[in-house]
Design an enzyme around this catalytic site. Structure first.
Site, PDB file in Angstrom:
ATOM      1  CB  VAL A  27      21.401  72.410 -42.133  1.00  0.00           C
ATOM      2  CG1 VAL A  27      21.658  71.071 -42.925  1.00  0.00           C
ATOM      3  CG2 VAL A  27      20.186  72.673 -41.300  1.00  0.00           C
ATOM      4  CD  GLU A  28      20.984  72.235 -48.503  1.00  0.00           C
ATOM      5  OE1 GLU A  28      22.553  71.970 -48.743  1.00  0.00           O
ATOM      6  OE2 GLU A  28      20.300  71.379 -48.546  1.00  0.00           O
ATOM      7  CB  SER A  29      25.298  77.631 -47.168  1.00  0.00           C
ATOM      8  OG  SER A  29      24.519  78.574 -46.812  1.00  0.00           O
TER       9      SER A  29
END
Length: 183
Positions: A27-29
């Site tokens: 989700v983050e990167s």
């Protein structure tokens, strides 16, 4: 995903569920080790786990932004910060909300609200939990059963590598059944 094995190994080393760390990175990167994002709060997030310098320094001491672009360092910092939030808040949803937005509170509808009044953190928590739960066991048996009446120490039960979760889950179900049958 070039860093998936590295992330899983680091997560296991620090006794955080590798599936949860994997979901956070997705989700983050999307597993981009060079990802840099300027947050609306004025902070900058770096690398695979989009760790800010204050968060990294909280768990690893004095680091630079360049240090956070080293994938292994970023995963260690992100995993330790996530573990800190898990220990502090006791459940994945609250831990993820704080991991993502720092200080959050819940409104009367149970939605997370960050320090700037935004509820966007709810989308983040939902995305991570959706990925996390799509291929793993429930986040906690506490959401299914009332474990407080059983006298089982769940504080430390779910802080071990994933393989332990499976064994602990079966043991927990056996204990639960025994308590219900024999009182």
């Amino acid at each position: 995903m070039g860093y998936s094995d590295t992330a899983r190994n680091i997560a296991s080393k620090y006794r955080v569920d590798p599936d949860l760390v994997d979901a956070v990175i997705q989700v983050e990167s999307s597993y981009n080790p060079s990802a840099i994002r300027r947050e609306s709060s004025g902070l900058t997030s770096y690398g695979l786990m989009q760790v800010t310098l204050p968060a990294a320094r909280e768990v690893l001491g004095n680091l630079s932004a360049n240090d956070l672009l080293i994938p292994e360092t970023n995963i260690v910092a992100g995993t330790l910060y996530l573990k800190t939030q898990l220990n502090r808040y006791g459940n994945a949803a609250d831990a993820l909300a704080h991991y993502n937005s720092g200080t959050v509170r819940k409104n009367s509808q149970g939605q997370y609200i960050n320090s700037q009044g935004s509820t966007n953190v709810n989308n983040y928590v939902d995305k991570v939990l959706s990925i996390y739960t799509s291929g793993s066991i429930p986040l906690s048996f506490g959401s299914i059963f009332n474990v407080s009446e059983l006298g089982i120490d769940t504080e430390n039960l779910f802080k071990a590598p994933y393989i332990f979760y499976v064994g602990a889950g079966f043991l927990f179900l056996i204990i639960l059944l025994m308590k219900k049958i024999y009182g």
